[in-house]
Write an enzyme that holds these catalytic residues in place. Structure first.
Site, PDB file in Angstrom:
ATOM      1  N   GLU A  92     -11.585  24.930   0.347  1.00  0.00           N
ATOM      2  CA  GLU A  92     -10.847  25.666   1.376  1.00  0.00           C
ATOM      3  C   GLU A  92      -9.746  26.483   0.700  1.00  0.00           C
ATOM      4  OE1 GLU A  92     -10.444  27.045   4.129  1.00  0.00           O
ATOM      5  OE2 GLU A  92      -9.933  25.633   5.701  1.00  0.00           O
ATOM      6  N   ASP A  93      -9.424  27.635   1.274  1.00  0.00           N
ATOM      7  CA  ASP A  93      -8.352  28.451   0.701  1.00  0.00           C
ATOM      8  C   ASP A  93      -6.982  27.809   0.921  1.00  0.00           C
ATOM      9  OD1 ASP A  93      -8.449  28.851   3.461  1.00  0.00           O
ATOM     10  OD2 ASP A  93      -8.414  31.037   3.364  1.00  0.00           O
ATOM     11  N   ASP A  96      -3.294  24.520   6.492  1.00  0.00           N
ATOM     12  CA  ASP A  96      -2.049  24.783   7.215  1.00  0.00           C
ATOM     13  C   ASP A  96      -1.786  23.577   8.115  1.00  0.00           C
ATOM     14  OD1 ASP A  96       0.094  25.969   8.466  1.00  0.00           O
ATOM     15  OD2 ASP A  96      -1.029  27.506   9.496  1.00  0.00           O
ATOM     16  N   PHE A 145       3.709  32.453   5.169  1.00  0.00           N
ATOM     17  CA  PHE A 145       2.398  33.068   5.380  1.00  0.00           C
ATOM     18  C   PHE A 145       1.987  33.783   4.103  1.00  0.00           C
ATOM     19  CE2 PHE A 145      -0.999  35.703   6.799  1.00  0.00           C
ATOM     20  CZ  PHE A 145      -1.654  34.846   7.677  1.00  0.00           C
ATOM     21  N   ARG A 158      -7.166  40.387   1.115  1.00  0.00           N
ATOM     22  CA  ARG A 158      -7.932  39.325   0.439  1.00  0.00           C
ATOM     23  C   ARG A 158      -8.179  39.675  -1.024  1.00  0.00           C
ATOM     24  NH1 ARG A 158     -10.001  35.898   4.466  1.00  0.00           N
ATOM     25  NH2 ARG A 158     -10.706  36.885   6.378  1.00  0.00           N
TER      26      ARG A 158
HETATM   27  P1  IMP Z   1      -5.398  25.209   9.800  1.00  0.00           P
HETATM   28  O1  IMP Z   1      -6.589  24.884  10.636  1.00  0.00           O
HETATM   29  O2  IMP Z   1      -4.136  25.311  10.610  1.00  0.00           O
HETATM   30  O3  IMP Z   1      -5.233  24.294   8.609  1.00  0.00           O
HETATM   31  O4  IMP Z   1      -5.581  26.668   9.272  1.00  0.00           O
HETATM   32  C1  IMP Z   1      -6.465  26.929   8.283  1.00  0.00           C
HETATM   33  C2  IMP Z   1      -6.909  28.358   8.277  1.00  0.00           C
HETATM   34  O5  IMP Z   1      -5.931  29.278   8.801  1.00  0.00           O
HETATM   35  C3  IMP Z   1      -7.119  28.744   6.831  1.00  0.00           C
HETATM   36  O6  IMP Z   1      -8.439  28.486   6.449  1.00  0.00           O
HETATM   37  C4  IMP Z   1      -6.767  30.212   6.821  1.00  0.00           C
HETATM   38  O7  IMP Z   1      -7.899  30.972   7.135  1.00  0.00           O
HETATM   39  C5  IMP Z   1      -5.743  30.371   7.933  1.00  0.00           C
HETATM   40  N1  IMP Z   1      -4.367  30.338   7.367  1.00  0.00           N
HETATM   41  C6  IMP Z   1      -3.478  29.342   7.481  1.00  0.00           C
HETATM   42  N2  IMP Z   1      -2.338  29.626   6.832  1.00  0.00           N
HETATM   43  C7  IMP Z   1      -2.525  30.859   6.278  1.00  0.00           C
HETATM   44  C8  IMP Z   1      -1.710  31.685   5.448  1.00  0.00           C
HETATM   45  O8  IMP Z   1      -0.560  31.386   5.069  1.00  0.00           O
HETATM   46  N3  IMP Z   1      -2.261  32.864   5.079  1.00  0.00           N
HETATM   47  C9  IMP Z   1      -3.517  33.256   5.443  1.00  0.00           C
HETATM   48  N4  IMP Z   1      -4.310  32.502   6.203  1.00  0.00           N
HETATM   49  C10 IMP Z   1      -3.820  31.310   6.621  1.00  0.00           C
HETATM   50 MG    MG Z   2      -9.929  30.138   6.170  1.00  0.00          MG
END
Ligand code: IMP
Ligand code: MG
Length: 170
Positions: A92-93, A96, A145, A158
């Site tokens: 995963e990138d 969050d 962010f 990206r």
């Molecule tokens: P989560 O489900 O809240 O953990 O969010 C995960 C997804 O939200 C990641 O796979 C990203 O695609 C996007 N995301 C969350 N934080 C960031 C950020 O700081 N920059 C860019 N994309 C983010």
């Molecule tokens: Mg993502």
């Protein structure tokens, strides 16, 4: 935009993670699953530094509700092949809140892999659900962010080779 993680620093850390992964999955049937779209660059670089034989597949999910409840996800790209009995590494990138990862882990577990581990280049550990475990975290970050190296803002940035904090978005 404020650069926070240089190309060199990311490259160095990706190589460290790949060494650890190569050791841990030695003699196992490893399948690396890149999570699209954000994980495409990290997955490509990580794979090229993993020194043991492995397969690569991709999957994608998106949230269609308000994103507040973790059930509001759907798979938008399925795996090509079952990972039943395989050793899986989800890539995963960024984690969050951890909801996306939690959903994907649950989905992959349905195929009964032998084991399932997670690599994430960035982990907002303070903010994320404490039940979410990232086995191979690249960097623990603040709740900023971030864009670049696969991470986007409204679909853009990206392609940046480094990672920057996007200012004025909160
Ligand atoms: P989560 O489900 O809240 O953990 O969010 C995960 C997804 O939200 C990641 O796979 C990203 O695609 C996007 N995301 C969350 N934080 C960031 C950020 O700081 N920059 C860019 N994309 C983010
Ligand atoms: Mg993502």
């Amino acid at each position: 935009m404020k650069p926070l993680y240089s190309e060199e620093r990311i490259h160095h850390r990706v190589e460290e993670l790949a060494r650890e992964i190569s050791r841990d999955f030695l003699s196992k049937e490893l399948v690396v699953i890149g999570i699209l779209n954000g994980g495409f660059i990290f997955t490509a670089d990580l794979c090229r530094s993993i020194a043991i034989p492995h397969e690569v597949d991709f999957m994608a999910a998106s949230s269609y509700g308000d994103g507040i409840t973790s059930g509001d996800f759907k798979i938008t790209k399925e795996l090509k092949k079952s990972v039943h009995n395989k050793s899986v590494l989800l890539v995963e990138d960024i984690v969050d809140t951890g909801k996306t990862l939690e959903y994907l882990v649950t989905e992959v577990q349905k195929q009964n892999p032998k084991e399932l581990k997670v690599a994430a280049l960035f982990w907002k550990k303070q903010k994320a659900n404490p039940h979410i475990i990232v086995d191979y975290p690249g960097f623990i970050t603040e709740d900023d962010f971030l864009v670049g190296y696969g991470l986007d803002y409204k679909g853009k940035f990206r392609n940046l080779p480094y990672v920057a904090k996007l200012e004025g978005t909160d």
